[in-house]
Design an enzyme around this catalytic site. Structure first.
Site, PDB file in Angstrom:
ATOM      1  N   ASP A 260      21.465 -29.040  51.020  1.00 49.06           N
ATOM      2  CA  ASP A 260      20.194 -29.740  51.107  1.00 49.06           C
ATOM      3  C   ASP A 260      19.951 -30.357  49.726  1.00 49.06           C
ATOM      4  O   ASP A 260      20.619 -30.005  48.739  1.00 49.06           O
ATOM      5  CB  ASP A 260      19.047 -28.820  51.536  1.00 49.06           C
ATOM      6  CG  ASP A 260      17.851 -29.625  52.086  1.00 49.06           C
ATOM      7  OD1 ASP A 260      17.769 -30.842  51.802  1.00 49.06           O
ATOM      8  OD2 ASP A 260      17.002 -29.038  52.772  1.00 49.06           O
TER       9      ASP A 260
HETATM   10  C1  BGC Z   1      15.015 -31.899  53.392  1.00 46.66           C
HETATM   11  C2  BGC Z   1      16.172 -32.345  54.250  1.00 46.66           C
HETATM   12  C3  BGC Z   1      16.425 -33.818  54.041  1.00 46.66           C
HETATM   13  C4  BGC Z   1      16.660 -34.088  52.579  1.00 46.66           C
HETATM   14  C5  BGC Z   1      16.940 -35.534  52.268  1.00 46.66           C
HETATM   15  C6  BGC Z   1      15.185 -32.329  51.943  1.00 46.66           C
HETATM   16  O1  BGC Z   1      13.999 -32.107  51.252  1.00 46.66           O
HETATM   17  O2  BGC Z   1      14.880 -30.496  53.482  1.00 46.66           O
HETATM   18  O3  BGC Z   1      15.910 -32.061  55.593  1.00 46.66           O
HETATM   19  O4  BGC Z   1      17.506 -34.215  54.825  1.00 46.66           O
HETATM   20  O5  BGC Z   1      15.518 -33.683  51.847  1.00 46.66           O
HETATM   21  O6  BGC Z   1      15.796 -36.310  52.406  1.00 46.66           O
END
Ligand code: BGC
Length: 732
Positions: A260
């Site tokens: 993530d």
């Molecule tokens: C989220 C993800 C997301 C990523 C990119 C993170 O804060 O948890 O689900 O894909 O950001 O935007």
């Protein structure tokens, strides 16, 4: 430790390669991964060490065209990967569709709509040149009713979520985009998500949280995102047990794990625990970089084996080959116009995900002369449907939650717009009070034949706080004084219809106690086609056919789980949502699987056949786990008859009760469902094929799925508590 990829049969690989020559490999076909790995391994042989590092390392935050990007590798004609949110379409698109959120798709219980939704999202992503679309979501599963991001996924039942994951992934990947199953694992709340630990016991992990990821892997998902939180004390993106142990070894996952955004904590820990790609490649200030040059030195000094780097790169390249993205894939253009006819899916999911909770007969609307519409949520946000960044406000009609899992609306048909259009075509008049103030509402609604009042509850990702809600909801009450608004409306109009747009359960006790409330329509999160979906149901063009993908309790405390401020020890174990209500003997207001129609259905002729034998699974590991777990070992059928006067659809649901020889388990667990569309008088057959896994529990001692011996309870009905037929299935 790194796990070598499992061997494959030459035959299967050859068959998949032959197919590959014509373009994409069918990602779910036997041998597809083997063929993709064989192409990836050939490509790897042409790559330098720095090429390999480039493939596994994001270029940094805000550096490319997409939310995540890697560098291109000229030696193999590998482009800069465009990795883009999210689970309901292409984030930041301007010519894209705002698909209905996952929870609305779950609420339809319609596998065809789920798959079509996936395939349309996949087509749009590909049209925008997105290589990896970051969805679907199985974590959060939704153990906490107030969890901020539950609406991105498919609800707290692992079987329903697992089915929706598989359908979505197969739809997306058949259209050519790599899917990403996220967030792995234990990311059940927004509060402290980057510091807290989810401490999950082994059986609960397998039977609840890992279950839908297993279905995702079985469906051929190309990538998985490790989550922000710690799991049993160790960061999810540094967790050898989770990534190497569960995902790659036990589930035989052949694709790659990406972090993530900024969820990586160390260079070697992540590499050696099974993480394969770091995103976005730096921290948000562009300062801390944990792979790139750091990974190169770790490999030179043997702290990360060279074979581990090869494995990471090969897995990532395999995802690219698996989807045939090496073959004429479009260039990146997030602003491409790619909507085609996809709004039809949004409309259908919005409509068929509507759950009718209460109806004293006011619906469907007959000939009405005057309709009053009330509530700020009846109209589009006056500042524009996309006025708030990442949908981070609850102003105007609610169609999705907020955060990275949101997209731009290309347009928004608000409830009032559609009601007005429809009413006019019927010769009815509409009055509107588009505020939540109770002071003048009596004037709007008194004298109307019906009053339709809109209330909401919203939530989202924790980087945005909306009206003091910092991601997770603070309570399960309607926002903006919704209870008081409905009270005021229902006091002045005895034909009040309450429409709820919500990210998850809302406690409805105050509203249901009002004699003027004749109907409650649970309209969920319908996205851009909100009003059109609603009107179909209000006027009875289509009978409502959605079923709740979660329990609606009488009180927030009844769920037995809540967002934690520190470590979450998951002490409730297997008992979340209806599993808890059933075990604890708590009567919910509206149970999991509940939903009314405009017609009636009867159930008959339960038949059970089985070839299941007791004992552990014995098959070799394929994508998703041991192969025999996916064999059909029992079939249950039942007939469903539409005994009413109008066409409708019933979701027949199968719940299994494990025999006494099994360790303590939830009284009933969903293990099959079938949505049957039936004309008046028509009879359909619901067929439930039970996989070996569906009859198994996770045996902690044996570290395997085991089918217990004895008599299984088989319950088929219209909800988890409206059981119409019972039988047994015996296994020796
Ligand atoms: C989220 C993800 C997301 C990523 C990119 C993170 O804060 O948890 O689900 O894909 O950001 O935007």
């Amino acid at each position: 430790m790194h796990l070598p990829l499992s061997p494959f049969t030459a035959l299967a690989a050859a068959a998949a390669l032959a197919h590959h020559a014509r373009g994409a490999i069918d990602p779910s076909a036997a041998g597809a991964w083997a063929a993709a790995h064989s192409s990836a391994s050939a490509a790897l042989a042409k790559m330098s060490q720095s090429d390999k590092i480039a493939v596994v390392t994001g270029i940094g935050w805000n550096k490319g065209l997409c939310v995540g990007n890697t560098a291109a590798v000229g030696s193999i004609n590998y482009p800069s990967m465009c990795i883009q949110d999210g689970p309901l379409g292409v984030r930041f698109g301007t010519g894209t569709t705002a698909f209905a959120p996952g929870i609305q798709a779950a609420s339809t219980w319609d596998v065809e709509l789920m798959r079509q939704r996936g395939s349309y999202m996949g087509a749009e992503a590909k049209g925008c040149g997105v290589h990896v679309l970051l969805g679907p979501v199985a974590g959060p599963l939704g153990k906490n009713a107030a969890g901020g991001r539950n609406w991105e996924g498919f609800g707290p039942d692992p079987y329903l979520t697992g089915t929706a994951m598989a359908e979505t992934i197969q739809g997306m990947q058949a259209a050519g985009v790599q899917a990403n199953a996220k967030h792995f694992i234990g990311n059940e709340q927004e509060l402290n998500r980057e510091t807290m630990s989810s401490n999950i016991d082994d059986r609960t992990m397998h039977e609840l949280y890992l279950w839908p990821f297993a279905d995702a892997v079985h469906a051929g998902v190309a990538s998985v995102m490790c989550s922000y939180n710690k799991l049993n004390g160790t960061w999810a993106c540094e967790n050898d047990k989770a990534m190497n142990g569960l995902l790659k070894k036990e589930l035989g996952f052949q694709g790659y794990v990406m972090s993530d955004w900024n969820a990586q904590h160390t260079t070697n820990g992540a590499a050696n625990s099974g993480m394969d790609m770091t995103m976005p490649g730096s921290d948000y200030n562009g300062k801390t970089i944990l792979w790139g040059p750091q990974l190169a030195s770790a490999v030179s000094s043997n702290q990360v084996a060279k074979s581990r780097l090869d494995d990471m790169a090969q897995r990532i390249l395999a995802g690219w080959f698996l989807l045939g993205q090496n073959n004429g894939y479009p260039g990146v253009n997030i602003k491409a116009s790619v909507q085609a006819n996809h709004k039809e899916n949004v409309h259908a999911v919005g409509r068929d995900g509507i759950v009718l909770l209460k109806n004293s007969g006011v619906l469907p609307l007959g000939r009405v002369g005057k309709i009053a519409v009330v509530g700020s949520a009846a109209v589009v946000n006056p500042a524009g449907a996309n006025a708030c960044v990442d949908r981070g406000c609850n102003t105007g009609a609610l169609g999705m939650g907020w955060g990275s899992g949101s997209v731009n609306y290309p347009y928004f048909v608000a409830p009032y717009d559609a009601i007005k259009t429809r009413a006019q075509s019927e010769g009815a008049s509409v009055t509107l009070s588009s505020s939540d103030s109770t002071s003048n509402v009596a004037g709007t609604v008194s004298g109307a034949d019906v009053a339709v009042v809109f209330i909401t509850s919203d939530s989202g990702e924790g980087y945005i706080t909306t009206e003091k809600v910092a991601g997770d909801r603070n309570d399960l009450d309607p926002w903006h004084g919704g209870n008081q608004l409905v009270q005021a409306v229902a006091a002045a109009n005895k034909n009040t219809i309450v429409v709820v747009h919500s990210v998850g359960p809302v406690v409805l006790e105050t509203i249901l106690a009002l004699p003027g409330v004749q109907a409650v329509v649970w309209a969920g999160l319908p996205s851009q086609e909100s009003g059109n979906a609603l009107v179909d149901v209000l006027w009875g063009d289509v009978a409502p056919s959605g079923k709740l993908p979660y329990t609606i309790a009488k009180s927030a405390g009844d769920y037995g789980t809540k967002v934690q401020t520190g470590t979450d020890s998951y002490t409730e174990g297997l008992f979340i949502d209806y599993r808890h209500f059933d075990k604890a003997g708590i009567t919910p207001r509206f149970e999991f699987g509940f939903g009314l129609s405009y017609t009636n259905f009867t159930f008959a002729d339960l038949k059970v056949t089985t070839t299941a034998t007791s004992g552990p699974a014995t098959g070799a590991v394929i994508s998703g786990g041991r192969a025999d777990l996916f064999d059909t070992v029992a079939t249950v059928t039942a007939t469903v008859t539409n005994t009413g006067a109008v066409e409708g659809a019933e979701v027949a649901q199968l719940y299994i009760t494990l025999p006494a020889s099994a360790p303590s388990a939830p009284p009933k667990q969903l293990r099959g469902f079938a949505k049957l569309k039936l004309a008046p008088g028509a009879v359909g057959t619901a067929t439930f094929n039970l996989r070996r896994k569906d009859l198994s529990y996770w045996d902690v001692g044996r570290q395997n799925w085991v089918v217990p011996s004895g008599s299984f309870g088989v319950s088929v009905g219209a909800s988890s508590r409206d059981i119409r037929l019972t039988g047994t299935l015996s296994v020796s």
